[in-house]
Enzyme design. Structure first.
Site, PDB file in Angstrom:
ATOM      1  CE  LYS A 184      -4.423  -1.917   0.814  1.00 24.08           C
ATOM      2  NZ  LYS A 184      -5.351  -2.105   1.805  1.00 24.08           N
TER       3      LYS A 184
ATOM      4  NE  ARG B 196      -7.562  -7.920   0.048  1.00 23.94           N
ATOM      5  CZ  ARG B 196      -7.162  -7.362  -0.988  1.00 23.94           C
ATOM      6  NH1 ARG B 196      -5.913  -6.556  -0.675  1.00 23.94           N
ATOM      7  NH2 ARG B 196      -7.611  -7.359  -2.164  1.00 23.94           N
TER       8      ARG B 196
HETATM    9  N1  HH2 Z   1      -7.475  -3.668   0.120  1.00 23.21           N
HETATM   10  C1  HH2 Z   1      -7.718  -3.724  -1.097  1.00 23.21           C
HETATM   11  C2  HH2 Z   1      -8.787  -4.295  -1.625  1.00 23.21           C
HETATM   12  N2  HH2 Z   1      -9.720  -5.041  -0.762  1.00 23.21           N
HETATM   13  N3  HH2 Z   1     -10.292  -5.756   1.284  1.00 23.21           N
HETATM   14  C3  HH2 Z   1      -9.722  -5.891   2.729  1.00 23.21           C
HETATM   15  N4  HH2 Z   1     -10.729  -6.412   3.611  1.00 23.21           N
HETATM   16  N5  HH2 Z   1      -8.839  -5.112   3.214  1.00 23.21           N
HETATM   17  C4  HH2 Z   1      -7.930  -4.397   2.615  1.00 23.21           C
HETATM   18  O1  HH2 Z   1      -6.927  -3.659   2.929  1.00 23.21           O
HETATM   19  C5  HH2 Z   1      -8.052  -4.249   1.044  1.00 23.21           C
HETATM   20  C6  HH2 Z   1      -9.586  -5.147   0.448  1.00 23.21           C
HETATM   21  C7  HH2 Z   1      -6.935  -2.925  -2.118  1.00 23.21           C
HETATM   22  O2  HH2 Z   1      -5.797  -3.839  -2.624  1.00 23.21           O
HETATM   23  P1  HH2 Z   1      -5.889  -4.441  -4.183  1.00 23.21           P
HETATM   24  O3  HH2 Z   1      -7.019  -5.752  -4.010  1.00 23.21           O
HETATM   25  O4  HH2 Z   1      -4.656  -5.075  -4.236  1.00 23.21           O
HETATM   26  O5  HH2 Z   1      -5.983  -3.636  -5.125  1.00 23.21           O
HETATM   27  P2  HH2 Z   1      -7.492  -3.101  -5.716  1.00 23.21           P
HETATM   28  O6  HH2 Z   1      -8.598  -2.657  -5.026  1.00 23.21           O
HETATM   29  O7  HH2 Z   1      -7.274  -1.726  -6.855  1.00 23.21           O
HETATM   30  O8  HH2 Z   1      -7.973  -4.297  -6.745  1.00 23.21           O
END
Ligand code: HH2
Length: 268
Positions: free
Chosen positions: A211, A247
């Site tokens: 992040k 995660r």
């Molecule tokens: N962070 C992201 C997405 N979903 N869900 C939970 N519970 N906690 C988190 O910190 C979280 C989440 C963001 O990361 P990522 O899926 O890699 O990116 P994107 O939202 O751009 O797909």
């Protein structure tokens, strides 16, 4: 001492902040999920819509067509726990029918008035995550008087809404939502006081992997993939404070870091 479960992220999206576009193709997504499972993931978090600031919204049918084949394929060959990262109750419903166990909702069942009732009806586990604002605007000017207490009050409110709709308390997970409508110092305060969420007794999911707040500490970590060291440091910090789930994008490295951390504690 209990080690947190490792949740590996599989984004079937063209635009996720750290791995967008890599796994949009169904066979590439399945290959990636298999790799994360082989590397030691306890859970796979499948997402079909990016939540990064400014990401394009995805229509319900399109999101379902991205995630359901992958969930079905993973479920057909593995007992790994599968979570569906979506705000939409129809997507959660289709995902659970395909074999998902947990609805990971970054809006804490707030996107649709139907969400709490659908979560109760599905009977799956539910992760209630905190976000200030919505993905399109959340990073424009986030403000809090006391970020920890405000996130905590939000959690209590959403736990009540879920319970009122019939979601069993035993199925609720919490997530402070690192990076969702937060400045770097807000993220650090939430991490510093993670115990506040852990002491509620609900399992806490922590998403620090790759992040942006890491870049605010190490300005050379411009690309998401440059943030592994910071991700591991923050993940171990969370593990030490009782996070139930990390995660992550880098499963192998996280599993190794947790094993070394646990071995040192065992030796002390
Ligand atoms: N962070 C992201 C997405 N979903 N869900 C939970 N519970 N906690 C988190 O910190 C979280 C989440 C963001 O990361 P990522 O899926 O890699 O990116 P994107 O939202 O751009 O797909």
């Amino acid at each position: 001492m209990t080690l947190p479960l490792v949740m590996g992220v599989v984004n079937v999206t063209p635009d996720s902040f750290s791995d967008g576009g890599r796994f949009l193709d169904a066979s590439a997504a399945l290959a990636h999920a298999r790799r994360l499972i082989a590397e030691g993931a306890d859970m796979i978090d499948v997402g079909g819509e990016s939540t990064r600031p400014g990401a394009d919204p995805v229509a319900e049918a399109e999101e379902i067509s991205r995630v359901v084949p992958l969930i079905r394929a993973v479920r057909g060959e593995s007992r790994v726990r599968i979570s569906i990262d979506t705000m939409k109750p129809a997507v959660a419903r289709a995902a659970v029918a395909a074999g998902a166990d947990l609805w990971n909702d970054i809006t804490a069942l707030g996107w649709s008035p139907d969400s709490p009732a659908v979560a109760a009806e599905l009977g799956c586990e539910v992760c209630l995550m905190h976000m200030q604002g919505d993905p399109s605007t959340m990073q424009s000017d986030p403000r809090y008087d006391d970020v920890v207490e405000e996130v905590m009050a939000f959690m209590i409110d959403r736990i009540r809404a879920a319970a009122a709709a019939g979601v069993s308390g035993a199925r609720i997970w919490l997530d402070p939502g690192i990076g969702f409508g937060k400045r770097p110092e807000h993220n650090l305060q939430l991490l510093r006081r993670l115990d506040r969420f852990v002491e509620t007794g609900f399992p806490v999911i922590l998403g620090v992997s790759r992040k942006r707040f890491i870049r605010s500490i190490d300005e050379t970590a411009v690309e998401a993939a440059d943030r592994l060291g910071g991700s591991l440091a923050a993940g171990l910090w969370g593990a030490a404070r009782g996070a139930a789930v990390l995660r992550v994008h880098d499963v192998r490295e996280t599993v190794q870091a947790l094993k070394v951390w646990a071995a040192i504690q065992g030796a002390s």
